[in-house]
Design a protein around this motif. Structure first.
Motif: not given
Ligand SMILES: [Zn+2]
Length: 878
Positions: A136, A139, A211, A245-246, A323
């Motif tokens: 993503h 991110e 996304h 991820h974030q 995340e």
């Molecule tokens: Zn993500």
């Protein structure tokens, strides 16, 4: 004596060799450029982002300077950038990668391997870990963290680091969306220090998916997914996979494995234990490093979408994600302690709990914080594998063996994809998708009977006695999302599943597969390559050729043929062996037909001329609407589907719409799933407080306003077709005043709930929009989807319903509450409006380019129907 002397000499030589080796390695390390020196800033520094071109240059430099890594280009990205994997291990291991790959593959599919042989391979093999970064692209930290992680992995010299090199083949995907990594960094750096700093990218950061690029771990529609799928599912089958991820910024600082409830059953239990094990090791490293606000077993449920980290547990791979709490792209963000909240699933309030023993108390957070979190988590992942090499390899043997046994002894022994399908070409595509995931598929050479049902030769058999039986079960078997206290809140309202409530691909594709409870004994041949899709051309008896409307690929063939000057008619009513909707092709050379048959897989059968009532198909002029404001993923997937089926189209934006006069340029305008406000730019009705500050540069602010609505209305009144998917139907219903109501609008979720479920629908196959469809099929209804009822006593004659929900037992797979609300109601309709029409498909007919079973509705809506008078006649006859 002699021997002792030799030994002493030998020891001396060894010591000397070690000295030289150490000196070489130190010299090499000294010559390896640290990221800070190369980029001119520390990775994750405020307001700094390295783009993909520069990152790749850096990795190439490292590759040249170190014998502990190998940079491998797996292919190109959607926009042609190099898509790479970095293999890190000791030079000795790197020299024998193929050997270790074979050991790994053997352990992953241990059928026929004795326990002793399994033990021997586990003793000899190396643990394989894949970690991916920057899927993503907004991110932003991960692409930056990867550079430091790679550098650390090849330069750190403490025993722990050496053990990692010796015991693990650590595969790092430094960006699994290089295009987005480039776009976001360039966009951000261009606006850093201006009023537009940290504004969102106006368009999708992956050309087609944005996304949604992690919702493609099974369908593998994107080339990026194809590269990773091949590496992970068929070549390397790692023991663990982690995707970094974030997330949002107002609860935990960092989510680590394992997942929260609910989980999908039917994975091997060990894989769930492994994810908890890896998560505990990450958590241990993070707390030891003083990182606070780290949480596991929360927020991300184990029942997610079929993206890579969620689908891999069913490949017997510990598939995990981290995340981190986001900043504003690379701009630091202040979170006031008062803004910290509980989170969804497993964090009822922001306080310490077993799964988050230390709290973060607010303050500034920037990309550097995330880089550090990700580096520690990534390091711990490899470290666990290094310390437990043999155990994780042996687990692979156990998981594969036990899943195979479960499959062999379970109530369903196999799924049969019968040769007799509504759209046999799409069924073959489905089989090829299974093969791409490393699923074993057999084909029957002769007719056979299973569970009392007869199957023809060429039928496909997917046995459950294979290591990936869990994956098979979720792709082919009916699925019911759990309804219990994990999935409802304290008031009993259903909690939205993380993504969809089902991902049954066979159903999405309109492919029938039957669970069979007995062992199939007929002669089966294992498929070792894709099922070829090659069509044939029958002799022309002077009346041209016929293409069946039941095949999605017939529409692709028609698009190709119209491009090459052929004449195509469409059969309006069943006649002379042709079914309503079939295409009659004349005026094409046999060379053209042969070529199209080869490209598309369709069979051209002999036709006896153009039957009465048939009408000519013109090459459609199609506009696909695209907005800014981050882009619309449904638009991107639609665009990809159009490209795959050679649908001719033009992308139009606000300015094209507001310019008016659409009717002179287009026959059809397509509005992908979107809210009215996102399309028009209007403030949502009922919004309170001052409008949020829009930092987007003015040229990329989006919304066609009342002016655009007027143009669209005029376009339809003058004879155009407007096609809407899902929520986009609100625009014509509310702004054109169509005589329709969406019966599920604003209903409390306890009364109606269909969060991505496959529902049973009847199609009116005499209606041109449902030509080629089965009379009973499935439709994927998601939150925000629409179901219609006619509201006006004066305009009933303007409405044609071509898809209707069945009257009971509507749910095929997923989760459905309140079926009586939609029973016998319209799922999709055509409404005449002026001289044109609006086609509203309330569900998602082309969802993520995955729902092949309903693609034909879209293709039909794009083609011209019978002339108006013929249409009226057809309507009256019904
Ligand atoms: Zn993500």
């Amino acid at each position: 004596m002699t021997s002792r002397r030799y030994t002493r000499l030998g020891a001396l030589a060894l010591a000397l060799a070690l000295l030289i080796a150490t000196a070489t390695s130190q010299a090499q390390q000294a010559s390896i450029t640290p990221p800070e020196k190369f980029f001119g800033f520390q990775m994750g520094a405020d307001r700094k982002l390295a783009n993909w071109d520069t990152l790749l240059e850096y990795y190439r430099l490292l590759d040249k300077s170190s014998d502990k890594m190998q940079l491998v280009e797996l292919g190109k990205s959607s926009e042609g950038r190099p898509y790479v994997a970095i293999f890190i291990s000791s030079p000795t291991n790197l020299a024998k990668l193929d050997h270790f790959k074979q050991i790994n593959a053997r352990l992953a599919d241990p059928r026929g391997l004795s326990e002793a042989e399994g033990r021997q391979l586990a003793a000899e093999g190396k643990a394989v870990i894949i970690q991916s970064f920057a899927l993503h692209s907004n991110e932003v930290a991960a692409s930056q963290a990867a550079a430091e992680f790679v550098y650390d992995s090849i330069t750190r010299t403490e025993p722990e680091a050496q053990q990692m090199l010796d015991n693990v083949i650590s595969i790092i995907m430094p960006s699994i969306n290089p295009d987005g990594t480039q776009m976001i960094a360039d966009w951000y750096m261009k606006h850093a220090g201006t009023p537009h700093e940290a504004a969102n990218l106006p368009w999708l950061y992956q050309k087609y998916a944005g996304h949604d690029n992690n919702r493609d771990g099974f369908a593998l529609n994107l080339v990026e997914s194809q590269h990773l799928g091949r590496l992970m599912y068929r070549e390397w089958l790692p023991q663990a996979y982690v995707d970094h991820h974030q997330m949002g910024s107002n609860n935990a600082r960092l989510y680590i494995p394992p997942y929260a409830e609910p989980i999908r059953p039917d994975g091997d239990p060990l894989v769930w234990r492994e994810m908890a094990w890896w998560g505990a090791h990450m958590g241990n490293h993070l707390e030891a490093a003083g990182k606070t606000g780290v949480i596991g077993s929360a927020i991300y449920s184990g029942w997610g979408h079929m993206g890579f980290h969620w689908i891999t547990p069913f490949h017997n791979i510990a598939g995990m994600l981290t995340e981190s709490a986001s900043a504003r792209l690379a701009t630091p963000m202040y979170v006031h302690p008062d803004q910290l909240r509980g989170g969804p699933r497993g964090l009822p309030e922001y306080n310490v709990q077993v799964t988050m023993p230390s709290l973060w108390n607010g303050g500034w957070g920037g990309v550097r914080d995330i880089v550090e979190q990700q580096k520690i988590a990534a390091w711990a992942t490899v470290d666990l594998a290094a310390r437990n090499r043999e155990t994780v390899l042996w687990n692979m043997y156990l998981k594969g063996t036990r899943q195979t046994e479960r499959g062999a002894n379970g109530p369903v022994k196999a799924y049969v994809i019968g040769a007799d399908q509504h759209d046999p070409l799409t069924a073959k595509k489905f089989v090829n998708m299974l093969l791409n995931s490393g699923v074993e598929v057999h084909q029957a050479q002769a007719p056979f009977v299973a569970d009392g049902r007869a199957y023809g030769p060429g039928s496909f058999v997917v046995t459950m006695a294979q290591p990936k039986q869990g994956l098979v079960r979720w792709m082919l078997g009916r699925t019911f999302y759990p309804d219990n206290t994990y999935t409802r809140d304290r008031e009993g309202n259903p909690i939205r599943p993380y993504d969809m409530s089902t991902d049954t691909f066979g159903e999405f594709m309109g492919v029938r597969s039957d669970p069979v409870g007995e062992r199939i004994t007929t002669d089966l041949v294992k498929l070792t390559a894709h099922v070829p899709l090659v069509g044939t051309v029958a002799a022309d008896a002077g009346g041209g050729h016929r293409l069946s409307a039941t095949l999605n690929d017939s529409y692709r063939a028609v698009n190709l043929l119209l491009d090459r000057g052929a004449t195509v008619h469409r059969v309006a009513r069943a006649v002379d062996g042709a079914t309503a909707g079939d295409f009659i092709v004349t005026g094409a050379s046999s060379a053209v037909l042969t070529d199209v048959a080869k490209q598309t897989g369709v069979d051209f059968t002999t036709a006896s001329g153009v039957p009465q009532g048939a009408y000519q198909i013109r090459k459609p002029r199609i506009a696909l609407f695209q907005r800014y404001n981050g882009g619309n993923m449904d638009e991107g997937w639609t665009r990809l589907m159009f490209e795959q089926f050679n649908v001719p189209f033009t992308t139009i934006r606000d300015a094209d719409l507001k310019g008016g006069n659409l009717e002179s340029k287009f026959d059809v305008v397509v509005l992908p799933n979107d809210s009215i406000d996102a399309m028009t730019g209007d403030r949502p009705a009922g919004a309170q407080g001052p409008p949020p500050v829009n930092t987007t540069p003015p040229e990329f602010q989006s919304g066609f306003g009342a002016e655009g609505v007027k143009v669209l209305d005029a376009f339809v009144r003058k004879g155009g077709t407007l096609l809407t998917f899902g929520q986009a139907g609100d625009l014509p219903i509310q702004r054109f005043g169509l005589p329709l109501r969406n019966v599920v609008a604003n209903l409390p979720s306890k009364e109606f709930w269909s969060p991505g479920s496959t529902l049973r629908v009847r199609y009116d196959t005499s209606n041109p929009i449902a030509f080629g469809m089965p009379s009973e099929g499935l439709a994927l209804l998601m939150a925000g989807g629409q179901v219609y009822e006619i509201t006006s006593m004066d305009r009933g004659q303007d409405v044609d319903i071509f898809a209707t929900y069945v009257d009971r037992d509507i749910l095929q797979s997923g989760w459905l509450l309140g079926e009586q609300v939609i029973a016998k109601k319209a799922a999709a309709v055509t409404v005449r409006h002026g001289d044109g029409k609006v086609v509203l498909i309330g569900f998602r007919p082309q969802h993520r380019d995955q729902t092949h079973g309903t693609f034909k509705l879209v293709f039909n809506a794009l083609l011209n129907g019978p002339p108006a008078s013929a249409a009226t006649t057809t309507t009256n006859q019904r």
